[in-house]
Write a protein that holds these residues in place. Sequence first.
Motif, short mmCIF file in Angstrom:
data_model
loop_
_atom_site.label_atom_id
_atom_site.label_comp_id
_atom_site.label_asym_id
_atom_site.label_seq_id
_atom_site.Cartn_x
_atom_site.Cartn_y
_atom_site.Cartn_z
N MET A 1 0.86 -1.18 0.00
CA MET A 1 0.00 0.00 0.00
C MET A 1 0.89 1.24 0.00
SD MET A 1 -2.64 1.35 2.95
CE MET A 1 -3.81 0.01 2.94
N ASP A 2 0.64 2.12 -0.96
CA ASP A 2 1.41 3.36 -1.08
C ASP A 2 0.65 4.47 -0.35
OD1 ASP A 2 3.28 5.21 -1.91
OD2 ASP A 2 2.75 5.15 -4.02
N HIS A 3 1.30 5.55 -0.03
CA HIS A 3 0.67 6.75 0.56
C HIS A 3 1.12 7.92 -0.29
CE1 HIS A 3 0.74 3.73 3.71
NE2 HIS A 3 -0.14 4.42 4.40
N LYS A 4 0.27 8.33 -1.23
CA LYS A 4 0.72 9.26 -2.28
C LYS A 4 0.73 10.73 -1.88
CE LYS A 4 0.54 6.94 -6.58
NZ LYS A 4 -0.27 5.83 -6.97
N ARG A 5 -0.18 11.13 -0.98
CA ARG A 5 -0.27 12.55 -0.66
C ARG A 5 0.86 12.98 0.27
NH1 ARG A 5 -4.94 15.26 -1.60
NH2 ARG A 5 -6.37 14.08 -2.90
N THR B 1 2.36 13.06 -4.47
CA THR B 1 3.82 12.95 -4.58
C THR B 1 4.14 11.63 -5.27
OG1 THR B 1 4.14 11.62 -2.59
CG2 THR B 1 3.98 14.01 -2.28
N GLY B 2 5.41 11.32 -5.40
CA GLY B 2 5.81 10.01 -5.91
C GLY B 2 5.49 8.90 -4.92
N GLY B 3 5.13 9.25 -3.69
CA GLY B 3 4.88 8.24 -2.65
C GLY B 3 5.66 8.60 -1.39
N LEU C 1 5.62 -6.30 -13.94
CA LEU C 1 4.41 -5.57 -14.32
C LEU C 1 3.71 -5.14 -13.03
CD1 LEU C 1 2.56 -4.50 -16.52
CD2 LEU C 1 1.60 -6.78 -16.76
N TYR C 2 3.44 -3.85 -12.94
CA TYR C 2 2.86 -3.26 -11.73
C TYR C 2 1.37 -3.05 -11.97
CZ TYR C 2 2.12 0.85 -8.57
OH TYR C 2 1.67 1.75 -7.66
N PHE C 3 0.55 -3.66 -11.12
CA PHE C 3 -0.89 -3.48 -11.21
C PHE C 3 -1.32 -2.53 -10.09
CE2 PHE C 3 0.06 -7.64 -12.97
CZ PHE C 3 -0.74 -7.71 -14.11
N ILE D 1 -6.53 0.56 -11.99
CA ILE D 1 -6.41 2.02 -12.06
C ILE D 1 -5.31 2.36 -13.05
CG2 ILE D 1 -5.54 4.00 -10.73
CD1 ILE D 1 -8.25 3.59 -9.87
N GLU D 2 -4.21 1.64 -12.96
CA GLU D 2 -3.10 1.88 -13.89
C GLU D 2 -2.18 0.68 -13.93
OE1 GLU D 2 -0.11 4.66 -12.72
OE2 GLU D 2 -0.12 4.02 -10.65
N TYR D 3 -1.47 0.58 -15.05
CA TYR D 3 -0.37 -0.37 -15.17
C TYR D 3 0.93 0.43 -15.17
CZ TYR D 3 -3.56 -3.87 -17.34
OH TYR D 3 -4.55 -4.77 -17.63
N ASN D 4 1.96 -0.12 -14.55
CA ASN D 4 3.30 0.42 -14.76
C ASN D 4 4.17 -0.71 -15.28
OD1 ASN D 4 2.74 3.05 -13.82
ND2 ASN D 4 3.00 2.41 -11.71
N CYS D 5 5.16 -0.36 -16.08
CA CYS D 5 5.96 -1.38 -16.76
C CYS D 5 7.22 -1.73 -15.98
CB CYS D 5 6.31 -0.91 -18.16
SG CYS D 5 7.41 0.52 -18.19
N ARG D 6 7.19 -1.52 -14.65
CA ARG D 6 8.43 -1.52 -13.85
C ARG D 6 8.07 -1.70 -12.38
NH1 ARG D 6 7.15 2.94 -11.19
NH2 ARG D 6 5.63 4.24 -12.27
N PHE D 7 9.11 -1.85 -11.58
CA PHE D 7 8.93 -1.86 -10.12
C PHE D 7 8.41 -0.50 -9.66
CE2 PHE D 7 12.08 -5.33 -10.29
CZ PHE D 7 11.57 -6.20 -9.34
N GLY D 8 7.53 -0.47 -8.67
CA GLY D 8 7.03 0.79 -8.12
C GLY D 8 8.04 1.39 -7.15
N ASP D 9 7.93 2.67 -6.97
CA ASP D 9 8.79 3.39 -6.03
C ASP D 9 7.87 4.25 -5.17
OD1 ASP D 9 10.71 4.82 -4.72
OD2 ASP D 9 11.85 5.37 -6.50
N PRO D 10 7.69 4.00 -3.90
CA PRO D 10 8.48 3.18 -2.98
C PRO D 10 7.89 1.80 -2.64
CG PRO D 10 7.19 4.77 -1.71
CD PRO D 10 6.74 4.87 -3.14
N GLU D 11 7.13 1.17 -3.53
CA GLU D 11 6.63 -0.19 -3.23
C GLU D 11 7.79 -1.20 -3.15
OE1 GLU D 11 5.16 1.86 -5.32
OE2 GLU D 11 2.98 1.68 -5.21
N THR D 12 8.75 -1.06 -4.05
CA THR D 12 9.88 -1.99 -4.09
C THR D 12 10.60 -2.06 -2.74
OG1 THR D 12 10.13 -1.34 -6.37
CG2 THR D 12 11.99 -2.51 -5.41
N1 GLY Z 1 4.47 4.39 -6.29
C1 GLY Z 1 3.81 4.50 -7.53
C2 GLY Z 1 4.66 4.31 -8.71
O1 GLY Z 1 5.77 3.82 -8.64
O2 GLY Z 1 4.23 4.66 -9.79
#
Ligand code: GLY
Length: 424
Positions: A212-216, A226-228, A269-271, A283-294
Amino acid sequence: MKVLVVGGGGREHALIRKIKESPKVTEIACCPGNGGISYDARCYPVAATDIDGVVALAKEIKADFVVVAPDDPLVAGMVDALNEAGFPTFGPSAKAAIIEGSKVFSKNLMLKYGIPTAEYKVFDDPSEAIDYIKEKNEYPAVIKADGLALGKGVIIPENFKEAQAGVKEIMEDKVFGESGNKVVVEEFLTGPEVSVLAFTDGKCVKPMVSSMDHKRALDNDKGLNTGGMGTVSPNPCYTEEIAKECMEKIFIPTINAMNAEGRTFKGCLYFGLMLTPKGPKVIEYNCRFGDPETQVVLPRLKTDIMDIFEAINNATLSEIDIEWSDEACACVIIASGGYPKAYKKGLEINGLENGQLGGVTVYHAGTAIKDGKLVTSGGRVLGVTALGKDLKSALEKSYAAVEKINFEGKHFRKDIGKRALAER
Ligand code: GLY
Ligand code: AMP
């Protein structure tokens, strides 16, 4: 093995720390890296977006494997260029990275293959987009720039005036450049959000543990996006039952859809999912590891990450068993005062020794070494990360360490993991 990691933030630091655990790896290089990463890898001053520069560096240092972490070089075809030059890589080709590179592509893909997502319409004419939003008259509305926009391409207007201003910014003022040639206007969804990163070689898909990310920027989800600002893993909203449903309705169908389109996806693949009252939706796909999920997912990985990367490169991922620790993990981001708007750089960081602190792992996102001292060099500066027997103990360790690290204007959220704890 000599491994080159492309990128220079907290995500790349977390990848490098995990790669360092592999008994196969003798040397790690990173470009451009950052001050804190330089304690763990040899950093080279080549920009992460410089495709020719990275290929030349891989040749110069005789890399045995290259991991491309950020979105822009992936979308621009860095993996294709590295493969052509003969380097084994981790990351999707440009043809597959379009799943993040174009929201119009990903929305059309989901519609075509029946993958659950918000209803939407695509516009390339700003006045048509505005007319549509006016006619629909439903707020909040959701407006998304088609292309990459440093994670800032989503606008959620509360009324018509804000929507009009949003469309103008994206499509006429071109605040995200060519990324705003088209927009997606979509239905506003509600429900808890879950990030699921998944390894895939295009044949099988192996989801990692949830997060779980915290974006605000501010506590209680106030302030700018923010980026997270922090992450926790696991995400308690993501039950086994929901995971099973996502596997059947979202993960496998997405891999199959990309194959059917001749765009086989290999990499992470980021779901980005929303657990709506009508079931999980993308909501979105990302083609990479998430930051800061990784930063909270990889500390829980028990399997040699290089075995996984090589299996994906060789399309033999199904032969590997991937093991995860049952511990919980929490990452609290320490940011520069002012972020995500203007902030100071070059401020001395106190409280760390060789970039680290006992009991936690400090992933460096925006640091540099200047005159032998560790200083800030970005908006997000450090990700203070801890494992614990449960989320509460992981958070206590992270926050205790955050108190010991100081620089002028230091900012962090005090409520990372609060919602996750309430959920249980
Ligand atoms: N934390 C969201 C992203 O990496 O896009
Ligand atoms: P992104 O920049 O693509 O990560 O999106 C930023 C945030 O916007 C997401 O994390 C969601 O919280 C929110 N968002 C995006 N699309 C929708 C939607 N259709 N409904 C509600 N919220 C959304």
